[in-house]
Design a protein around this motif. Structure first.
Motif, short mmCIF file in Angstrom:
data_model
loop_
_atom_site.label_atom_id
_atom_site.label_comp_id
_atom_site.label_asym_id
_atom_site.label_seq_id
_atom_site.Cartn_x
_atom_site.Cartn_y
_atom_site.Cartn_z
N ALA A 1 -63.07 -99.82 33.47
CA ALA A 1 -63.64 -99.90 32.12
C ALA A 1 -62.94 -101.00 31.34
CB ALA A 1 -63.49 -98.55 31.42
N PRO A 2 -63.21 -102.25 31.70
CA PRO A 2 -62.53 -103.36 31.03
C PRO A 2 -62.92 -103.52 29.56
CG PRO A 2 -63.88 -104.15 32.89
CD PRO A 2 -64.09 -102.69 32.77
N ASP A 3 -64.19 -103.21 29.23
CA ASP A 3 -64.67 -103.49 27.88
C ASP A 3 -65.81 -102.53 27.55
OD1 ASP A 3 -64.97 -105.02 25.42
OD2 ASP A 3 -66.76 -105.87 26.34
N GLU A 4 -65.57 -101.66 26.59
CA GLU A 4 -66.56 -100.63 26.24
C GLU A 4 -67.89 -101.25 25.85
OE1 GLU A 4 -67.25 -97.18 22.81
OE2 GLU A 4 -65.33 -98.22 22.96
N GLY A 5 -67.85 -102.27 24.98
CA GLY A 5 -69.09 -102.86 24.49
C GLY A 5 -69.92 -103.49 25.58
N ALA A 6 -69.29 -104.21 26.46
CA ALA A 6 -70.02 -104.87 27.54
C ALA A 6 -70.64 -103.85 28.49
CB ALA A 6 -69.09 -105.81 28.31
N ILE A 7 -69.93 -102.77 28.75
CA ILE A 7 -70.47 -101.73 29.64
C ILE A 7 -71.64 -101.03 28.98
CG2 ILE A 7 -69.93 -99.51 30.72
CD1 ILE A 7 -67.10 -100.67 31.22
N LEU A 8 -71.53 -100.73 27.70
CA LEU A 8 -72.65 -100.10 26.99
C LEU A 8 -73.87 -101.02 26.97
CD1 LEU A 8 -70.73 -98.47 24.01
CD2 LEU A 8 -71.82 -97.28 25.92
N ALA A 9 -73.64 -102.31 26.79
CA ALA A 9 -74.75 -103.26 26.78
C ALA A 9 -75.42 -103.32 28.15
CB ALA A 9 -74.26 -104.65 26.38
N GLY B 1 -61.20 -99.50 28.12
CA GLY B 1 -62.45 -99.00 27.58
C GLY B 1 -62.71 -97.54 27.87
N ILE B 2 -61.80 -96.87 28.59
CA ILE B 2 -62.07 -95.51 29.04
C ILE B 2 -62.26 -94.54 27.88
CG2 ILE B 2 -61.06 -93.51 30.19
CD1 ILE B 2 -59.86 -95.39 32.25
N ARG C 1 -65.57 -90.69 24.94
CA ARG C 1 -65.99 -90.08 23.67
C ARG C 1 -67.49 -90.23 23.46
NH1 ARG C 1 -61.26 -92.46 21.63
NH2 ARG C 1 -62.49 -94.21 20.80
N ARG C 2 -68.01 -91.39 23.80
CA ARG C 2 -69.41 -91.69 23.52
C ARG C 2 -70.37 -91.00 24.49
NH1 ARG C 2 -71.81 -95.97 20.55
NH2 ARG C 2 -69.73 -96.81 20.16
N THR C 3 -69.96 -90.88 25.75
CA THR C 3 -70.90 -90.42 26.78
C THR C 3 -70.52 -89.09 27.42
OG1 THR C 3 -69.75 -91.52 28.62
CG2 THR C 3 -71.34 -92.84 27.37
N GLY C 4 -69.26 -88.67 27.27
CA GLY C 4 -68.81 -87.46 27.95
C GLY C 4 -68.65 -87.63 29.45
N CYS C 5 -68.53 -88.86 29.90
CA CYS C 5 -68.48 -89.13 31.34
C CYS C 5 -67.21 -88.56 31.96
CB CYS C 5 -68.56 -90.63 31.60
SG CYS C 5 -67.17 -91.57 30.94
N ARG C 6 -67.27 -88.33 33.26
CA ARG C 6 -66.11 -87.90 34.05
C ARG C 6 -65.29 -89.12 34.41
NH1 ARG C 6 -66.09 -86.23 40.38
NH2 ARG C 6 -67.42 -88.08 40.34
N VAL D 1 -53.37 -93.23 32.81
CA VAL D 1 -54.69 -92.64 32.56
C VAL D 1 -54.50 -91.12 32.46
CG1 VAL D 1 -57.12 -92.67 33.26
CG2 VAL D 1 -55.60 -94.48 34.06
N PRO D 2 -53.88 -90.66 31.36
CA PRO D 2 -53.44 -89.26 31.30
C PRO D 2 -54.56 -88.26 31.10
CG PRO D 2 -52.94 -90.38 29.24
CD PRO D 2 -53.44 -91.43 30.18
N HIS D 3 -55.74 -88.73 30.67
CA HIS D 3 -56.81 -87.78 30.35
C HIS D 3 -57.95 -87.83 31.36
CE1 HIS D 3 -54.62 -87.22 26.69
NE2 HIS D 3 -54.82 -88.47 26.28
N ALA D 4 -57.68 -88.30 32.56
CA ALA D 4 -58.71 -88.31 33.59
C ALA D 4 -59.10 -86.88 33.95
CB ALA D 4 -58.22 -89.04 34.83
N ASP D 5 -60.31 -86.72 34.44
CA ASP D 5 -60.81 -85.40 34.85
C ASP D 5 -60.44 -85.08 36.28
OD1 ASP D 5 -62.53 -84.75 32.40
OD2 ASP D 5 -63.23 -86.75 32.97
N ALA D 6 -60.17 -86.11 37.07
CA ALA D 6 -59.80 -85.91 38.48
C ALA D 6 -58.91 -87.05 38.90
CB ALA D 6 -61.05 -85.85 39.37
N TYR D 7 -57.94 -86.72 39.75
CA TYR D 7 -57.03 -87.73 40.31
C TYR D 7 -57.20 -87.74 41.82
CZ TYR D 7 -54.88 -87.86 35.70
OH TYR D 7 -54.67 -88.01 34.36
N VAL D 8 -57.26 -88.95 42.38
CA VAL D 8 -57.57 -89.08 43.80
C VAL D 8 -56.48 -89.84 44.52
CG1 VAL D 8 -60.07 -88.88 43.53
CG2 VAL D 8 -58.97 -91.14 43.30
N ARG D 9 -56.44 -89.63 45.83
CA ARG D 9 -55.47 -90.28 46.70
C ARG D 9 -56.15 -90.62 48.01
NH1 ARG D 9 -53.45 -85.28 45.74
NH2 ARG D 9 -51.47 -86.06 44.94
N GLU D 10 -55.40 -91.24 48.89
CA GLU D 10 -55.89 -91.60 50.22
C GLU D 10 -56.58 -90.42 50.91
OE1 GLU D 10 -56.73 -93.58 53.65
OE2 GLU D 10 -55.75 -94.56 51.95
#
Length: 255
Positions: free
Chosen positions: A32-40, A64-65, A70-75, A86-95
């Protein structure tokens, strides 16, 4: 129907990517480098954001996360080693983990080198690799953490994917990468053609993302560290590919 993928420039030279499952409507942003560009981009495509898949913790990939969530409720899915950033992620992944975006499935590969928390997402059924800052078109990321052996192993692992696999990277550094690649591998005809293609694309407002694993194996000096021509270019004839890779990457840092 298979995945639909849309890549676009954002910030100065970051590449934003959306992967959309037309069967379920699910859609993930890779980083999520840039919220505005992703929304566009979402508006342009008529897609709804359901997920963000984070490759690594650097600010130009995560800033941009919070706004998008906040805007989309995305995971938000992030590497477990990037938990502090990234302390508020919904899931953390590994190998070895898998991630689903609707009906699409990605394998999580830990690909340290650029930084230790880096992961790549391999959508095998769609032959699409999201490599973040590990592998670029004609280049690779700068190494900030870990060892050159770790980084080279990550790159070799990606290079072993099918040649038709599409490679989506995190930045458009293609022209500067091409200049270095030509300095390191000046007699490579495929590279010369690829560099010309990059110049033409830039002139037309395009960029060479995605690339393919096959194209990178033929033209990317960091995937060609086992070739005698590359060893010669860094005065490492007879050295191991890892040593050649290290010399190439350190040369690129100064280039």
């Amino acid at each position: 129907m298979s995945a639909q993928i849309h890549a676009f420039l954002c910030l100065q030279d970051n590449i934003g990517v959306l992967i959309h499952d037309p069967n379920t409507g699910a859609c993930a942003a890779i980083d999520a480098p840039d919220e505005g560009a992703i929304l566009a981009a979402l508006s342009e495509k008529g897609w709804q954001l359901t997920d963000i898949l984070v490759t690594h913790r650097h600010g130009d990939h995560v800033q941009g996360i919070d706004g998008l969530k906040r805007r989309t409720g995305c995971r938000v899915v992030a590497p477990v080693k990037a938990r502090e950033a990234v302390p508020h992620a919904d899931a953390y992944v590994r190998e070895g983990d898998t991630v689903h975006v609707g009906g699409l499935q990605a394998h999580v590969w830990e690909t340290p080198g650029h930084c230790l928390d880096h992961v790549s997402y391999w959508f095998a059924a769609d032959r699409a690799l999201f490599a973040g800052d590990t592998l670029f078109t004609l280049g690779c990321g700068r190494m900030f953490e870990g060892t050159y052996a770790e980084f080279f192993h990550s790159l070799q692992r990606l290079a072993a994917l099918p040649e038709e696999a599409r490679v989506y990277c995190g930045h458009d550094y293609t022209l500067s990468n091409a200049r270095f690649a030509l300095a390191a591998d000046p007699d490579n005809a495929a590279l010369k053609a690829r560099a010309k293609e990059a110049e033409d694309a830039k002139a037309q407002g395009r960029f060479l993302v995605p690339s393919t694993i096959g194209q990178e194996k033929a033209t990317n000096p960091f995937l060609r560290a086992g070739e005698p021509a590359l060893a010669k270019s860094v005065d490492k004839q007879g050295a191991s590919p890892v040593e050649v890779f290290q010399a190439l990457r350190e040369w690129k840092n100064r280039f």
